[in-house]
Every structure is written in structure tokens, then in C-alpha cells.
Design a protein around this motif. Structure first.
Motif, PDB file in Angstrom:
ATOM      1  N   GLN A 104       1.053  -1.530  -0.360  1.00  0.00           N
ATOM      2  CA  GLN A 104      -0.301   0.018  -0.246  1.00  0.00           C
ATOM      3  C   GLN A 104       0.737   1.060   0.086  1.00  0.00           C
ATOM      4  OE1 GLN A 104      -2.548  -0.675   3.787  1.00  0.00           O
ATOM      5  NE2 GLN A 104      -4.177  -0.938   1.961  1.00  0.00           N
ATOM      6  N   ARG A 105       1.990   1.377   0.511  1.00  0.00           N
ATOM      7  CA  ARG A 105       2.574   2.417   0.512  1.00  0.00           C
ATOM      8  C   ARG A 105       3.345   2.273  -0.447  1.00  0.00           C
ATOM      9  NH1 ARG A 105       3.626  -0.213   6.045  1.00  0.00           N
ATOM     10  NH2 ARG A 105       5.690  -1.416   5.496  1.00  0.00           N
ATOM     11  N   LEU A 106       4.116   1.688  -1.136  1.00  0.00           N
ATOM     12  CA  LEU A 106       4.206   1.783  -2.546  1.00  0.00           C
ATOM     13  C   LEU A 106       3.350   2.385  -3.473  1.00  0.00           C
ATOM     14  CD1 LEU A 106       7.089  -0.798  -2.748  1.00  0.00           C
ATOM     15  CD2 LEU A 106       7.601   1.484  -2.682  1.00  0.00           C
ATOM     16  N   GLU A 107       2.481   0.997  -3.351  1.00  0.00           N
ATOM     17  CA  GLU A 107       1.228   2.202  -4.372  1.00  0.00           C
ATOM     18  C   GLU A 107       1.283   3.392  -4.519  1.00  0.00           C
ATOM     19  OE1 GLU A 107      -1.267   0.512  -7.491  1.00  0.00           O
ATOM     20  OE2 GLU A 107       0.482  -0.775  -6.557  1.00  0.00           O
ATOM     21  N   ALA A 108       1.236   3.913  -3.352  1.00  0.00           N
ATOM     22  CA  ALA A 108       0.721   5.476  -3.088  1.00  0.00           C
ATOM     23  C   ALA A 108       1.899   6.172  -3.486  1.00  0.00           C
ATOM     24  CB  ALA A 108       0.059   5.785  -1.435  1.00  0.00           C
ATOM     25  N   ARG A 109       3.060   5.598  -3.583  1.00  0.00           N
ATOM     26  CA  ARG A 109       4.098   6.716  -3.807  1.00  0.00           C
ATOM     27  C   ARG A 109       4.406   6.414  -5.401  1.00  0.00           C
ATOM     28  NH1 ARG A 109       8.302   4.166  -0.163  1.00  0.00           N
ATOM     29  NH2 ARG A 109       9.406   4.241  -1.851  1.00  0.00           N
ATOM     30  N   GLY A 111       3.177   3.817  -7.773  1.00  0.00           N
ATOM     31  CA  GLY A 111       3.174   1.822  -7.665  1.00  0.00           C
ATOM     32  C   GLY A 111       4.017   1.044  -6.836  1.00  0.00           C
ATOM     33  N   PHE A 112       3.527  -0.246  -7.248  1.00  0.00           N
ATOM     34  CA  PHE A 112       4.345  -1.235  -6.575  1.00  0.00           C
ATOM     35  C   PHE A 112       5.087  -1.931  -7.784  1.00  0.00           C
ATOM     36  CE2 PHE A 112       5.029  -5.471  -5.630  1.00  0.00           C
ATOM     37  CZ  PHE A 112       5.628  -5.782  -5.030  1.00  0.00           C
TER      38      PHE A 112
END
Length: 201
Positions: A104-109, A111-112
């Protein structure tokens, strides 16, 4: 003589996985996360064990929706530890929840998917191995990605697990050159590279 990669088979489920999924570039963020989680569950086991249980894993883990799993706690862990259809390993189950939160953190930044594919300049690496013995178990790059994933909060993502993941999701094309899947997978990668160079194509 044309033949599949040496690790494929003999069971049909393994052959189908090799022929239709393994090495095909995956760019969907959620699907990438699912595969990384499953590779983490594989640690210490064979992939065929995970493959046979994949449908049960999907049922137990809400179709691997990280936004759902990120909210889970001890109640869900306890239920999963009773599920005979999956690998009942507390550390790996708890890591799946932690990894959902990291996703979720990477997605918010951004995208994974973008986080991972940036290591490859957004196109697959095309290897040309003639023998299975030439294929590495890990690389300098997989060690770096492993280190960076751990820094982001991911667990069960050592260099060997990460390289197996990179192979499976087509970040690298590790089908042997004698394998009938090598050329089609390479063509997908070539089209991806061409699209990046010429967005209008």
C-alpha cells in the motif's frame, strides 16, 4: 532438439504453468504482489507444492487483495493457521499482512509495479541460457531488489526468492534458448521495449 526448460514437469499442472505463465512479463501491481507473496510461501518448499495449493491460497487470502489483507490481524491469522489448504506457517502468514501494508505504501508513492520495473528500465532482460546449469539462483540485481524491498518493510524476500520471482513474472527471460517458450516471451519483451521507445507504436 526443441525441449522445455529442465525444471518443468512431469505433472500437467507444472507443464501448463511453464507454458502459459512462467516468464511472461507481468505489469499488474496486484498480480505482482500476489506472486511475490507466493514465492515467499515457497521458501524451503518446492514450487509445485505452492502451485497445487494456489486456488486454496486465493480463497483463503481474499483473492490476494492487499487492501483487504492489510487490515487483518490476529483473528485472521488464527483462522488461517487452521486452513489445511494452505501452508500453515505463522511467520509467512503474518508476513503476508505486513507485505500488504508495504505494498500500500509503495502503491501510494507511484505504484508497486513501477517500483519493480524501474530496476529493469521497464523492459525485460533477455537472457540466452543454453543449459539449466547456467541459470543463476540469484544475481547482484536480485540482491539489491531484496535489500530495497526489506527496507520498505517486506519480509520473506531474500535474493533467491526475489530472483525466482523475477523469472516468474518475466522481469528476466530465463527460458532456455532450446525451449519453445523462449522466443514468444522474448517477442513480448521486444514489443514492450519498442513501445517505450516509441509510445505511438
Amino acid at each position: 532438439m526443441v525441449e522445455r526448460c529442465g525444471w518443468a514437469g512431469p505433472e500437467q499442472i507444472y507443464l501448463d504453468y511453464h507454458d502459459t505463465e512462467w516468464g511472461v512479463p507481468e505489469f499488474d501491481s496486484r498480480a505482482l504482489w500476489e506472486k511475490l507473496v507466493l514465492d515467499g510461501f515457497q521458501a524451503g518448499l518446492s514450487w509445485i507444492t505452492i502451485l497445487k495449493k494456489r486456488d486454496s491460497f486465493r480463497a483463503a487470502f481474499a483473492d490476494f487483495d492487499p487492501n483487504v489483507i492489510a487490515r487483518w490481524g490476529e483473528r485472521e491469522v488464527a483462522l488461517l493457521l487452521q486452513d489445511k489448504g494452505i501452508i500453515r506457517h505463522r511467520g509467512k502468514i503474518e508476513a503476508t499482512i505486513t507485505n500488504a501494508q508495504a505494498w500500500q505504501r509503495l502503491e501510494a508513492r507511484g505504484g508497486f509495479d513501477r517500483f519493480l520495473w524501474a530496476y529493469m528500465d521497464n523492459a525485460p532482460l533477455q537472457n540466452r541460457w543454453a543449459l539449466q546449469s547456467q541459470v543463476p539462483a540469484q544475481t547482484t540485481l536480485s540482491a539489491q531488489i531484496s535489500k530495497d524491498l526489506k527496507a520498505e518493510g517486506f519480509k520473506f524476500c531474500g535474493p533467491t526468492i526475489v530472483y525466482a520471482f523475477m523469472q516468474a513474472v518475466g522481469m528476466v527471460n530465463d527460458h532456455l534458448v532450446t525451449c519453445p517458450c523462449h522466443a514468444p516471451v522474448a517477442e513480448i519483451g521486444a514489443k514492450r521495449a519498442l513501445t517505450l521507445e516509441n509510445p505511438a507504436v
